[in-house]
Design a protein around this motif. Sequence first.
Motif, PDB file in Angstrom:
ATOM      1  N   ILE A 159       0.868  -1.205   0.112  1.00 11.31           N
ATOM      2  CA  ILE A 159      -0.052   0.018   0.029  1.00 11.31           C
ATOM      3  C   ILE A 159       1.016   1.220   0.106  1.00 11.31           C
ATOM      4  CG2 ILE A 159      -1.895  -1.134   1.186  1.00 11.31           C
ATOM      5  CD1 ILE A 159      -1.332   0.394   3.716  1.00 11.31           C
ATOM      6  N   ALA A 160       2.089   1.067   0.616  1.00 12.61           N
ATOM      7  CA  ALA A 160       3.130   2.231   0.723  1.00 12.61           C
ATOM      8  C   ALA A 160       3.426   2.802  -1.194  1.00 12.61           C
ATOM      9  CB  ALA A 160       4.271   2.052   1.264  1.00 12.61           C
ATOM     10  N   LEU A 161       3.343   1.481  -1.622  1.00 10.08           N
ATOM     11  CA  LEU A 161       3.708   1.899  -3.142  1.00 10.08           C
ATOM     12  C   LEU A 161       2.379   2.196  -3.874  1.00 10.08           C
ATOM     13  CD1 LEU A 161       5.707  -1.396  -4.013  1.00 10.08           C
ATOM     14  CD2 LEU A 161       6.752   0.883  -4.005  1.00 10.08           C
ATOM     15  N   GLY A 162       1.123   2.173  -3.070  1.00 11.28           N
ATOM     16  CA  GLY A 162       0.038   2.778  -4.027  1.00 11.28           C
ATOM     17  C   GLY A 162      -0.783   1.743  -4.846  1.00 11.28           C
ATOM     18  N   LEU A 163      -0.503   0.488  -4.421  1.00  3.71           N
ATOM     19  CA  LEU A 163      -1.113  -0.515  -5.054  1.00  3.71           C
ATOM     20  C   LEU A 163      -2.690  -0.592  -4.473  1.00  3.71           C
ATOM     21  CD1 LEU A 163       1.307  -3.422  -5.444  1.00  3.71           C
ATOM     22  CD2 LEU A 163       0.856  -1.668  -7.078  1.00  3.71           C
ATOM     23  N   THR A 164      -3.551  -1.057  -5.748  1.00  4.73           N
ATOM     24  CA  THR A 164      -4.883  -1.528  -5.221  1.00  4.73           C
ATOM     25  C   THR A 164      -4.793  -2.737  -4.699  1.00  4.73           C
ATOM     26  OG1 THR A 164      -5.423  -0.448  -7.403  1.00  4.73           O
ATOM     27  CG2 THR A 164      -7.113  -2.075  -6.436  1.00  4.73           C
ATOM     28  N   ALA A 202     -15.202  10.059  11.042  1.00  7.73           N
ATOM     29  CA  ALA A 202     -13.712   9.275  10.733  1.00  7.73           C
ATOM     30  C   ALA A 202     -12.809  10.620  10.302  1.00  7.73           C
ATOM     31  CB  ALA A 202     -13.957   8.347   9.976  1.00  7.73           C
ATOM     32  N   ARG A 203     -11.824  10.659  10.462  1.00  2.71           N
ATOM     33  CA  ARG A 203     -10.911  11.813  10.295  1.00  2.71           C
ATOM     34  C   ARG A 203      -9.922  11.347   9.221  1.00  2.71           C
ATOM     35  NH1 ARG A 203     -11.682  14.738  15.197  1.00  2.71           N
ATOM     36  NH2 ARG A 203     -12.289  16.959  14.702  1.00  2.71           N
ATOM     37  N   PHE A 204      -9.637  10.087   9.347  1.00  4.11           N
ATOM     38  CA  PHE A 204      -8.502   9.517   8.615  1.00  4.11           C
ATOM     39  C   PHE A 204      -8.730   8.525   7.645  1.00  4.11           C
ATOM     40  CE2 PHE A 204      -5.964  10.546  12.525  1.00  4.11           C
ATOM     41  CZ  PHE A 204      -5.309  11.801  11.954  1.00  4.11           C
ATOM     42  N   ASN A 205      -8.301   8.697   6.480  1.00  2.00           N
ATOM     43  CA  ASN A 205      -8.312   7.594   5.319  1.00  2.00           C
ATOM     44  C   ASN A 205      -7.080   6.406   5.896  1.00  2.00           C
ATOM     45  OD1 ASN A 205      -7.138   5.964   3.251  1.00  2.00           O
ATOM     46  ND2 ASN A 205      -8.211   7.620   1.901  1.00  2.00           N
ATOM     47  N   ARG A 207      -6.021   3.607   5.062  1.00  3.64           N
ATOM     48  CA  ARG A 207      -5.067   3.179   4.356  1.00  3.64           C
ATOM     49  C   ARG A 207      -3.924   4.175   4.019  1.00  3.64           C
ATOM     50  NH1 ARG A 207      -4.405   0.374  -1.195  1.00  3.64           N
ATOM     51  NH2 ARG A 207      -6.074  -0.885  -0.359  1.00  3.64           N
ATOM     52  N   SER A 208      -4.052   5.551   3.615  1.00  3.85           N
ATOM     53  CA  SER A 208      -2.915   6.373   3.737  1.00  3.85           C
ATOM     54  C   SER A 208      -2.307   6.608   4.955  1.00  3.85           C
ATOM     55  CB  SER A 208      -3.564   7.746   3.217  1.00  3.85           C
ATOM     56  OG  SER A 208      -4.174   7.586   1.905  1.00  3.85           O
ATOM     57  N   ARG A 209      -3.125   6.541   5.820  1.00  7.10           N
ATOM     58  CA  ARG A 209      -2.685   7.103   7.400  1.00  7.10           C
ATOM     59  C   ARG A 209      -1.717   6.047   7.970  1.00  7.10           C
ATOM     60  NH1 ARG A 209      -1.507  11.200  10.365  1.00  7.10           N
ATOM     61  NH2 ARG A 209      -1.340  10.775  12.709  1.00  7.10           N
ATOM     62  N   THR A 212       1.419   6.714   6.517  1.00  8.11           N
ATOM     63  CA  THR A 212       2.033   8.040   7.380  1.00  8.11           C
ATOM     64  C   THR A 212       2.894   7.436   8.531  1.00  8.11           C
ATOM     65  OG1 THR A 212       0.127   9.221   6.390  1.00  8.11           O
ATOM     66  CG2 THR A 212       1.531  10.310   7.970  1.00  8.11           C
ATOM     67  N   LEU A 215       5.843   5.708   8.030  1.00  8.39           N
ATOM     68  CA  LEU A 215       6.932   6.603   7.678  1.00  8.39           C
ATOM     69  C   LEU A 215       7.486   7.232   8.939  1.00  8.39           C
ATOM     70  CD1 LEU A 215       5.706   8.051   4.291  1.00  8.39           C
ATOM     71  CD2 LEU A 215       7.654   6.900   4.794  1.00  8.39           C
TER      72      LEU A 215
END
Lengths: 244, 244
Positions: A159-164, A202-205, A207-209, A212, A215
């Motif tokens: 998911i860090a690479l942005g895959l589906t 909900a404040r966060f997505n 997957r993206s969170r 984050t 990192l």
Amino acid sequence: MKVLIVEDDPLHRAYLGEAVRAALPECDTVLEAADGLAGERLAREHTSERVVLDLQMSPRNGIEAARTIWRERPETRILFWSNYADEANVRGISRIVPAGAAYGYVLKSASDERLRLALRSIFIEDQCVIDREVRGLQQKSAGAVSGFTDSEYEVLIDIALGLTDRTIARRRNLSLRSVQNRLQQLYEKLGVYQPNDGDAEARFNLRSRAVTVSLLRKLVNHTALERAEMDLARWLERDGHTQK
Amino acid sequence: MKVLIVEDDPLHRAYLGEAVRAALPECDTVLEAADGLAGERLAREHTSERVVLDLQMSPRNGIEAARTIWRERPETRILFWSNYADEANVRGISRIVPAGAAYGYVLKSASDERLRLALRSIFIEDQCVIDREVRGLQQKSAGAVSGFTDSEYEVLIDIALGLTDRTIARRRNLSLRSVQNRLQQLYEKLGVYQPNDGDAEARFNLRSRAVTVSLLRKLVNHTALERAEMDLARWLERDGHTQK
DNA sequence: AATCGACATGCGGGAACCCGCAGATTTGGA
DNA sequence: TCCAAATCTGCGGGTTCCCGCATGTCGATT
């Protein structure tokens, strides 16, 4: 006795050279290289048995260089010398160290004396020396509370690479639901669920969170990402063919 | 004349000290600090007018330190000395430099001579000296092809933090649709859309992928993320109150 | 043999996300 | 002053994502 130093920063390289000469009077020649590729080449030409390696270099970082060096001569003693104690680095190293090899991991912030001891222990006594702070990470990564399964780490990278989800499933040979299961475990362990104060929205997505906080916690870092990106590109290539 | 050096790596600190003494014979005292906080304190106590600042330190990186120093004395001359030429850094600096202030940006990979020239130009002649490679970024960030609007950069940060569309909207005082518009522009400029070979299915989660390529291209970096995360925490705090 | 835990899979639904279209509002010059 | 470009906004839809619930497999433990 010969020692090979691979480090891109000229200041640090000079400092290392001094430290090696001071700590190892039995060392008569010190070789130096400024990046991973040159390091591999020098190691091959001189059949080096003792190497000090910086992580984070380019082109070709320390982990990649270590892999090819160890592939050619697994008994090579390698001292990794790095700025940070990231999970990504530790995981990367422990994945490639050959059985029985002597190696060490010392932080650049270590004192002169600690570096001296590490140099002698590894290059003379064939012992392993792992900096205390790094040690902590190693324990964890072997399965404590905040430890991740290899498979969880895999989806994290994906998911860090942005895959589906679907693409991850195909890449890892799993069903869609299984991927999502792993993701849920990952979210759980990363503590990415909002406090959920009552009915606050909900404040966060998630997957993206998740990416984050990984990192921020240095579970993945830039160079790990770059490496993963290249693996991905290779797989996409292959997959493009077979899928047609 | 006094010069203050703020740099966490002791080797680089020593090297800088030497360089300053060699380049500026008129400098009689060289102060040194090992992190941003200590740097700010020393600058205040000695009312320093000439400072060499490393970016990436902790606690308190160079940009933050520069901001407080400039807030107290905007005429201070500051030379930023950094490993990388990231968009995140350049953007951060150009955001805080006071009108008419003399400052410089030199990469650590620069030659001794270039550093010497920069030191004299900035500290003696009150000129601005920006390394060539950094210059390139500055142009772009002011709106060329691959340049991003400030608002686009804003949403980029927000999704990198893992925020929801809805949350971003509230944070930036926009409608949901506007946020999504900006996202689309962002996706466009990042070139995150897959080649779309015929009817191949989508391989990337656009949102996550956007963050990935920004990281790989160093449009955002670790320290920028950390800073943004702290801003976010502060906002969340406030928002929690007002929303109730 | 029975049980337990870890993992894989399917189904279904609610929410979030991506985005084309079209109208409104703002901004920056001729 | 007025026009054009940029930006903001609402609507509607198709897709993906998040996740509870249920079922099935496999190996380890008792």
